[in-house]
Scaffold this motif. Sequence first.
Motif, mmCIF file in Angstrom:
data_model
loop_
_atom_site.group_PDB
_atom_site.id
_atom_site.type_symbol
_atom_site.label_atom_id
_atom_site.label_comp_id
_atom_site.label_asym_id
_atom_site.label_seq_id
_atom_site.Cartn_x
_atom_site.Cartn_y
_atom_site.Cartn_z
ATOM 1 N N VAL A 1 0.871 -1.179 0.000
ATOM 2 C CA VAL A 1 0.000 0.000 0.000
ATOM 3 C C VAL A 1 0.906 1.227 0.000
ATOM 4 N N ILE A 2 0.717 2.112 -0.970
ATOM 5 C CA ILE A 2 1.618 3.251 -1.174
ATOM 6 C C ILE A 2 0.811 4.542 -1.224
ATOM 7 N N ASN A 3 1.306 5.543 -0.546
ATOM 8 C CA ASN A 3 0.701 6.877 -0.623
ATOM 9 C C ASN A 3 1.432 7.676 -1.696
ATOM 10 N N LEU A 4 0.816 7.849 -2.863
ATOM 11 C CA LEU A 4 1.475 8.543 -3.970
ATOM 12 C C LEU A 4 1.631 10.034 -3.715
ATOM 13 N N ASN A 5 0.980 10.557 -2.687
ATOM 14 C CA ASN A 5 1.190 11.958 -2.340
ATOM 15 C C ASN A 5 2.636 12.209 -1.918
ATOM 16 N N ASP A 6 3.319 11.134 -1.455
ATOM 17 C CA ASP A 6 4.724 11.272 -1.085
ATOM 18 C C ASP A 6 5.597 11.622 -2.288
ATOM 19 N N TYR A 7 5.116 11.282 -3.486
ATOM 20 C CA TYR A 7 5.894 11.515 -4.704
ATOM 21 C C TYR A 7 5.330 12.660 -5.539
ATOM 22 N N LEU A 8 4.268 13.285 -5.050
ATOM 23 C CA LEU A 8 3.591 14.330 -5.816
ATOM 24 C C LEU A 8 4.117 15.715 -5.445
ATOM 25 N N LYS A 9 4.413 16.499 -6.462
ATOM 26 C CA LYS A 9 4.912 17.857 -6.245
ATOM 27 C C LYS A 9 3.859 18.846 -6.760
ATOM 28 N N ARG A 10 3.527 19.827 -5.936
ATOM 29 C CA ARG A 10 2.506 20.812 -6.324
ATOM 30 C C ARG A 10 2.582 22.012 -5.385
ATOM 31 N N ASP A 11 2.020 23.109 -5.851
ATOM 32 C CA ASP A 11 1.860 24.287 -5.008
ATOM 33 C C ASP A 11 0.803 23.971 -3.945
ATOM 34 N N GLU A 12 0.988 24.504 -2.760
ATOM 35 C CA GLU A 12 0.049 24.214 -1.674
ATOM 36 C C GLU A 12 -1.366 24.692 -1.973
ATOM 37 N N ARG A 13 -1.505 25.582 -2.953
ATOM 38 C CA ARG A 13 -2.830 26.085 -3.307
ATOM 39 C C ARG A 13 -3.536 25.218 -4.340
ATOM 40 N N VAL A 14 -2.843 24.208 -4.861
ATOM 41 C CA VAL A 14 -3.452 23.312 -5.841
ATOM 42 C C VAL A 14 -4.426 22.361 -5.154
ATOM 43 N N GLN A 15 -5.633 22.273 -5.691
ATOM 44 C CA GLN A 15 -6.651 21.358 -5.179
ATOM 45 C C GLN A 15 -6.745 20.138 -6.104
ATOM 46 N N ILE A 16 -6.762 18.945 -5.498
ATOM 47 C CA ILE A 16 -6.844 17.715 -6.287
ATOM 48 C C ILE A 16 -8.307 17.348 -6.528
ATOM 49 N N GLN A 17 -8.622 17.087 -7.791
ATOM 50 C CA GLN A 17 -9.986 16.718 -8.148
ATOM 51 C C GLN A 17 -10.203 15.213 -8.017
ATOM 52 N N GLY A 18 -9.201 14.414 -8.390
ATOM 53 C CA GLY A 18 -9.385 12.971 -8.280
ATOM 54 C C GLY A 18 -8.186 12.172 -8.748
ATOM 55 N N TRP A 19 -8.239 10.857 -8.465
ATOM 56 C CA TRP A 19 -7.213 9.904 -8.851
ATOM 57 C C TRP A 19 -7.874 8.778 -9.656
ATOM 58 N N SER A 20 -7.105 8.152 -10.560
ATOM 59 C CA SER A 20 -7.647 7.028 -11.327
ATOM 60 C C SER A 20 -6.525 6.060 -11.682
ATOM 61 N N SER A 21 -6.906 4.800 -11.941
ATOM 62 C CA SER A 21 -5.955 3.759 -12.322
ATOM 63 C C SER A 21 -6.298 3.237 -13.708
ATOM 64 N N SER A 22 -5.274 3.039 -14.527
ATOM 65 C CA SER A 22 -5.496 2.522 -15.882
ATOM 66 C C SER A 22 -5.748 1.014 -15.867
ATOM 67 N N ASN A 23 -5.373 0.360 -14.761
ATOM 68 C CA ASN A 23 -5.500 -1.100 -14.685
ATOM 69 C C ASN A 23 -5.838 -1.507 -13.244
ATOM 70 N N PRO A 24 -7.118 -1.408 -12.853
ATOM 71 C CA PRO A 24 -7.514 -1.727 -11.473
ATOM 72 C C PRO A 24 -7.217 -3.167 -11.071
ATOM 73 N N GLU A 25 -7.023 -4.084 -12.038
ATOM 74 C CA GLU A 25 -6.696 -5.464 -11.707
ATOM 75 C C GLU A 25 -5.251 -5.595 -11.235
ATOM 76 N N VAL A 26 -4.446 -4.569 -11.482
ATOM 77 C CA VAL A 26 -3.053 -4.557 -11.042
ATOM 78 C C VAL A 26 -2.882 -3.620 -9.857
ATOM 79 N N ALA A 27 -3.510 -2.433 -9.931
ATOM 80 C CA ALA A 27 -3.386 -1.456 -8.845
ATOM 81 C C ALA A 27 -4.661 -0.634 -8.744
ATOM 82 N N THR A 28 -5.144 -0.483 -7.519
ATOM 83 C CA THR A 28 -6.303 0.374 -7.261
ATOM 84 C C THR A 28 -5.822 1.632 -6.548
ATOM 85 N N VAL A 29 -6.615 2.696 -6.643
ATOM 86 C CA VAL A 29 -6.240 3.940 -5.987
ATOM 87 C C VAL A 29 -7.476 4.589 -5.382
#
Length: 355
Positions: free
Chosen positions: A250-278
């Motif tokens: 289980v991995i928190n991808l926010n640890d690898y995400l770079k953004r301005d603190e004012r950026v709001q995230i709308q959503g996350w998605s996976s191209s292959n849920p059978e391999v990885a869900t988010v």
Amino acid sequence: MRKVKIVALVLSAALALQFSIPAFAAAPVDDTIPSTSENIAAEQVDIESDENSSEYVLKRHANNLHPTGYPGLDMISSYRRDNYVWSSSNTTVVTVNSHGTANAQGLGTAVVSATSKSNPNRVLNFRCVVKDAELEISSSSSSLCITYDNENPTTQMKISDSFRAITYADWTSSNPEVASIDSNGNVTAYKEGTTIIRVSTNEGSRSYTMNVSSNKGAVYFSADRAKEYGSTYRTMLESGKLGDIKIGDVINLNDYLKRDERVQIQGWSSSNPEVATVTESGWVTAVGEGEATITVTSTEGKSAECRLLIGQAAQEQYREAVKTGEMIQGVLFVTALGIVIIVLIASAASGGASA
């Protein structure tokens, strides 16, 4: 004896490459041994204005009435120009000094000639044209970027100096919703896109393409982010690729995400849920072997992707791809090295034959 000479040439070429060839370039050059571009049978060579060889143009500006330049620099390099005697067919248009530097004197056309000091029968002629600079417009910035701290960046358009008397200038923008321009040439950006800035004057019209970008809402994955925040998971193989993942991790991808603190995230998605869900908050669970691309999107519509390599097979496939890329680079380097050596040998052999 001939084989010995060839071996010596190869060794000399290899040594020259190893030391990056500056010493080779600095060696004295005898202009009686013509370079490839000067290996011309005719005694005189006229550089005409056509599709393959353009005129050498010196443009006068209001603040520079006597521009300088180097006609024929592509045929006679800077460190060999002193091996020629230089002259001009019309000194009221162009003068030329002993180093082959042309200086504009007046409008018109002149032929600048270079005569070899060691072989007076060898003359190269270069057509040189002096004309006034055309009406041009410019900007202190070729593009504008909208940021959180500057939502409406500006720049000023200017008409370049010329010999024309500009009595009026009308500025327009083809897409004022992207960027507008006022009567003084001040441009203001509003949103991402492209607009054509046009000025109409008593001396003609000119257009300028202005691009407007925005980094509001920008997000991207970065290995630096993981290091900075001490992520406890895995190694970022490179920006946007995450490896060493096992099923069940289980991995928190926010640890690898770079953004301005004012950026709001709308959503996350996976191209292959059978391999990885988010999850909606960016937590990834590895559920099967293979590859999956996780996409994060900001409320501003900007997105970033992270490719996950899960399981041993995916890891090995990635490493093989890296090795293949490195092998291809190695082959290209060796091929280029061989070509350079062949050229050096041919040049040395040609010089020896001429001697």
